[in-house]
Design a protein around this motif. Sequence first.
Motif, mmCIF file in Angstrom:
data_model
loop_
_atom_site.group_PDB
_atom_site.id
_atom_site.type_symbol
_atom_site.label_atom_id
_atom_site.label_comp_id
_atom_site.label_asym_id
_atom_site.label_seq_id
_atom_site.Cartn_x
_atom_site.Cartn_y
_atom_site.Cartn_z
ATOM 1 N N ASN A 22 1.842 -12.861 -30.335
ATOM 2 C CA ASN A 22 1.678 -14.250 -30.771
ATOM 3 C C ASN A 22 1.881 -14.390 -32.279
ATOM 4 N N ARG A 23 1.335 -13.461 -33.065
ATOM 5 C CA ARG A 23 1.482 -13.532 -34.519
ATOM 6 C C ARG A 23 2.939 -13.337 -34.941
ATOM 7 N N CYS A 24 3.612 -12.366 -34.332
ATOM 8 C CA CYS A 24 5.021 -12.106 -34.679
ATOM 9 C C CYS A 24 5.884 -13.321 -34.356
ATOM 10 N N SER A 25 5.686 -13.876 -33.169
ATOM 11 C CA SER A 25 6.541 -14.981 -32.741
ATOM 12 C C SER A 25 6.312 -16.235 -33.588
ATOM 13 N N CYS A 26 5.127 -16.382 -34.167
ATOM 14 C CA CYS A 26 4.869 -17.503 -35.075
ATOM 15 C C CYS A 26 5.379 -17.206 -36.480
ATOM 16 N N SER A 27 5.358 -15.947 -36.865
ATOM 17 C CA SER A 27 5.760 -15.546 -38.209
ATOM 18 C C SER A 27 7.252 -15.757 -38.453
ATOM 19 N N PRO A 29 9.613 -18.144 -37.354
ATOM 20 C CA PRO A 29 10.026 -19.468 -37.845
ATOM 21 C C PRO A 29 9.246 -19.909 -39.085
ATOM 22 N N SER A 30 8.013 -19.419 -39.225
ATOM 23 C CA SER A 30 7.215 -19.797 -40.396
ATOM 24 C C SER A 30 7.841 -19.280 -41.682
ATOM 25 N N GLU A 46 15.235 -13.536 -49.140
ATOM 26 C CA GLU A 46 14.082 -12.634 -49.008
ATOM 27 C C GLU A 46 13.179 -13.064 -47.860
ATOM 28 N N PHE A 47 12.970 -14.359 -47.721
ATOM 29 C CA PHE A 47 12.136 -14.859 -46.630
ATOM 30 C C PHE A 47 12.831 -14.677 -45.276
#
Length: 98
Positions: A22-27, A29-30, A46-47
Motif C-alpha cells: 500500500n505504501r509503495c503504490s501510493c508513493s 504517484p505522490s 530526481e523525484f
Amino acid sequence: MALYYVQGLPAIERYNLIDQINRCSCSIPSNIAEGSGKRTINHFAEFLTTALTSSFELETQLLICERRQYGDTNKLKDCLNLTSEVQKMIFSFRDNLK
C-alpha cells in the motif's frame, strides 16, 4: 490495482507485505506529483527517480507474494504487468526530460 490484490492476502501479512504494498503504490504517484511542482527539470527528474525506486520496491513485494503463493495468481500477474508498464513510462518520461 495493488489495493484490489492485497485484499486476498493472508491476514498475518496485514502489517508486513500488505502495508508495504500500500505504501509503495501510493508513493509512486505522490513523488511524481511532488516533483511536478519543482522549479527545475533536474529536480523533477530526481523525484521521478524516487518514484521509479518505489515501483521497484513494489515489484519486489509482489514477487515475494508470488514466491509465498499468496493471493490470486491472475491478480498478481496483472499487478506485476501494470508495475512493469509504469516503470517503462517513468523511465521514458525521465529520459525525455533530460
